[in-house]
Design an enzyme around this catalytic site. Structure first.
Site, PDB file in Angstrom:
ATOM      1  N   HIS A 155       0.829  -1.228   0.000  1.00 37.73           N
ATOM      2  CA  HIS A 155       0.000   0.000   0.000  1.00 37.73           C
ATOM      3  C   HIS A 155       0.856   1.267   0.000  1.00 37.73           C
ATOM      4  O   HIS A 155       0.416   2.312   0.490  1.00 37.73           O
ATOM      5  CB  HIS A 155      -0.954   0.047   1.201  1.00 37.73           C
ATOM      6  CG  HIS A 155      -1.685  -1.229   1.450  1.00 37.73           C
ATOM      7  ND1 HIS A 155      -2.919  -1.505   0.931  1.00 37.73           N
ATOM      8  CD2 HIS A 155      -1.320  -2.339   2.156  1.00 37.73           C
ATOM      9  CE1 HIS A 155      -3.316  -2.717   1.323  1.00 37.73           C
ATOM     10  NE2 HIS A 155      -2.346  -3.246   2.057  1.00 37.73           N
ATOM     11  N   SER A 276      14.906  22.312 -15.806  1.00 35.88           N
ATOM     12  CA  SER A 276      13.684  23.075 -16.052  1.00 35.88           C
ATOM     13  C   SER A 276      14.062  24.376 -16.735  1.00 35.88           C
ATOM     14  O   SER A 276      15.110  24.957 -16.452  1.00 35.88           O
ATOM     15  CB  SER A 276      12.998  23.359 -14.716  1.00 35.88           C
ATOM     16  OG  SER A 276      12.194  24.515 -14.813  1.00 35.88           O
ATOM     17  N   LYS A 282      16.167  22.760 -10.578  1.00 33.66           N
ATOM     18  CA  LYS A 282      15.512  21.473 -10.829  1.00 33.66           C
ATOM     19  C   LYS A 282      16.373  20.456 -11.569  1.00 33.66           C
ATOM     20  O   LYS A 282      17.151  20.792 -12.447  1.00 33.66           O
ATOM     21  CB  LYS A 282      14.236  21.694 -11.644  1.00 33.66           C
ATOM     22  CG  LYS A 282      13.138  22.383 -10.880  1.00 33.66           C
ATOM     23  CD  LYS A 282      12.310  21.411 -10.075  1.00 33.66           C
ATOM     24  CE  LYS A 282      11.356  20.703 -10.999  1.00 33.66           C
ATOM     25  NZ  LYS A 282      10.412  19.869 -10.345  1.00 33.66           N
ATOM     26  N   GLU A 289      10.011   9.106 -16.639  1.00 35.36           N
ATOM     27  CA  GLU A 289       8.625   9.547 -16.875  1.00 35.36           C
ATOM     28  C   GLU A 289       8.177   9.239 -18.299  1.00 35.36           C
ATOM     29  O   GLU A 289       7.035   8.836 -18.539  1.00 35.36           O
ATOM     30  CB  GLU A 289       8.501  11.049 -16.607  1.00 35.36           C
ATOM     31  CG  GLU A 289       8.593  11.391 -15.134  1.00 35.36           C
ATOM     32  CD  GLU A 289       8.652  12.901 -14.922  1.00 35.36           C
ATOM     33  OE1 GLU A 289       7.735  13.432 -14.286  1.00 35.36           O
ATOM     34  OE2 GLU A 289       9.617  13.537 -15.394  1.00 35.36           O
TER      35      GLU A 289
END
Ligand code: ARG
Length: 464
Positions: A155, A276, A282, A289
């Site tokens: 979980h 970024s 960043k 992804e």
């Protein structure tokens, strides 16, 4: 002039021509188309349907065309519609009217059925190598991290301590099954369809066995209708590809989570990260992804093919021309993802201290305390209750189980003794889970041995 122009009195509408043509995407089949044509031409000569001099001219013409296409010296046209008619047109331009004999006793329907099989057979070999590469990378990483303790989750809540090696080897198992599915797909790619003709074979005395042998297939298709209209193999590949991508996507998702400051389990190498355009601080896990994102398009390819085929009457229908872009996309996407994922994984830095630290929190050793009480004679359900109370006490008092003194422990159960501290030690908790399939370094070492042997066998396997 169209190759099929005889019964037509009007020019094809330009819109029809553009809409109908597949050359923009099936041009990538040119090598396989030529390979099939060479086998067909040799067989025609063997059977006395063309002369051996004609065969030689046709074959050398096709070979030249292949070289010229590879060198970018020839161009395909939309007017010639697809790869098959483009090559025939080029052949006739090169060797004259003799080129028109090549299509004797053949249809584009059995031709395309052959070409796509030949194409996929070659691609499967490459995909197989890429799966072996990620398996070998996982074996190496797991060997390095046999003792790297980390929390295991259910979980997405910390559950029990495991090792990084064990976690990585879970993916090894998924990719192993993917390999099985790929080999399975390959097993049904062994039938040679040429000779099926348009749908009803041909009256010419073709030697299909000879063509089969030339093209290195195991058998010939046994029914001409099925030979031209079977696309199961493409669907099987996309189904394999979807499952593989699902596994890569889960892996990506975990790596993305682990790379957050909140987890801080891994750092992606700069070479496999991006920045970024506005936030200078960043560093983003775009590669993982994108692999996760591209999983969706491969599922799309599978659904495209399943939907494409679901209502088609026998035998060939032009709908089937639509199979190629989906199949090519699945092949390209799986290859690109595997190619970049493996070095991204291998170059990542695993933060061992942070992982171990994280495994120590959140009472991941509570089950071990319950098991300890069971060994001392308490029924498991009662032990569960006792430990639950101890955990509640610790939460209220902001302590870990192993921080309680013996007197406190004994208020929860008289059965608890000094050996409880060893029982609660996180490394002990992992080490005692040493049955086959467990996370203990000892068990994972055994798993690694078997997995290494399997990998070697797969590397030897011809998978044909
Ligand atoms: N370009 C076609 C395809 O990919 C080749 C077969 C065409 N056959 C036909 N009867 N029109 O499916």
């Amino acid at each position: 002039m169209k190759l099929w122009g005889g019964r037509f009195t009007k020019q094809t509408d330009q819109l029809t021509e553009d809409f109908n043509a597949s050359i923009a995407f099936d041009s990538r089949l040119f090598r396989h188309d030529i390979q099939g044509s060479i086998a067909h031409a040799s067989m025609l000569a063997r059977q006395g349907i063309i002369t051996s001099a004609e065969r030689d001219l046709i074959i050398s013409g096709l070979e030249e065309i292949k070289l010229e296409l590879e060198a970018g010296k020839l161009e395909f046209t939309v007017e010639a519609e697809d790869v098959h008619m483009n090559i025939e047109t080029l052949l006739t331009a090169k060797i004259g009217d003799l080129g028109k004999k090549l299509h004797t006793a053949r249809s584009r329907n059995d031709q395309v059925a052959l070409d796509v099989r030949l194409y996929l057979r070659d691609e499967i070999k490459e995909v197989r190598e890429l799966i072996l590469a990620i398996e070998e990378a996982l074996l190496k990483l797991a060997q390095e991290h046999l003792d790297t303790i980390m929390p295991g989750y259910t979980h997405l809540q910390k559950a029990q301590p495991i090792t990084l090696a064990h976690h990585l080897m879970a993916y090894f198992e998924m990719f192993r099954r993917d390999m099985g599915r790929l080999d399975d797909c390959q097993k049904r790619l062994v039938a040679m369809p040429l000779g099926s003709g348009a749908l009803a074979a041909t009256g010419f005395p073709l030697d299909r066995e000879y063509v089969r042998e030339q093209l290195d297939f195991r058998e010939i298709t046994r029914n001409s209708l099925d030979g031209v209209s079977d696309r199961d193999f493409a669907i099987e590949f996309c189904s394999f590809a979807s499952l593989l991508m699902m596994h890569l996507s889960r892996f990506s998702e975990e790596l993305i989570l682990w790379s957050t400051e909140e987890f801080s389990f891994i750092n992606f190498d700069d070479a496999f990260s991006t920045g970024s355009s506005i936030m200078p601080q960043k560093k983003n896990p775009d590669i993982a992804e994108l692999v996760r994102g591209k999983t969706g398009r491969v599922y799309g390819d599978l659904i495209t093919l399943l939907t494409l085929m679901k209502s088609l009457p026998l035998a060939y229908n032009k709908d089937m021309q639509e199979d190629k872009e989906a199949l090519f996309d699945a092949v390209d996407t799986v290859k690109k993802c595997l190619l970049v994922f493996t070095p991204m994984l291998v170059s990542s830095k695993f933060n061992k201290n942070q992982m171990a630290q994280s495994a120590r929190g959140s009472f991941t050793n509570a089950t071990d305390l319950a098991d300890y009480l069971v060994v001392k004679g308490l029924p498991f359900r009662d032990a569960h209750e006792v430990v639950g109370k101890a955990v509640l006490y610790c939460i209220d008092n902001n302590r870990a189980l192993e921080e309680l003194d013996l007197k406190k422990f004994q208020q929860f159960s008289e059965l608890i003794d000094f050996d409880v501290y060893q029982c609660l030690d996180i490394r002990e908790c992992v080490a005692r889970r040493k049955i086959p399939g467990g996370p203990a370094p000892e068990a994972v070492q055994n798993a690694l041995k078997e997995a290494g042997e399997w990998t070697e066998r797969m590397k030897d396997g011809t998978s044909k």
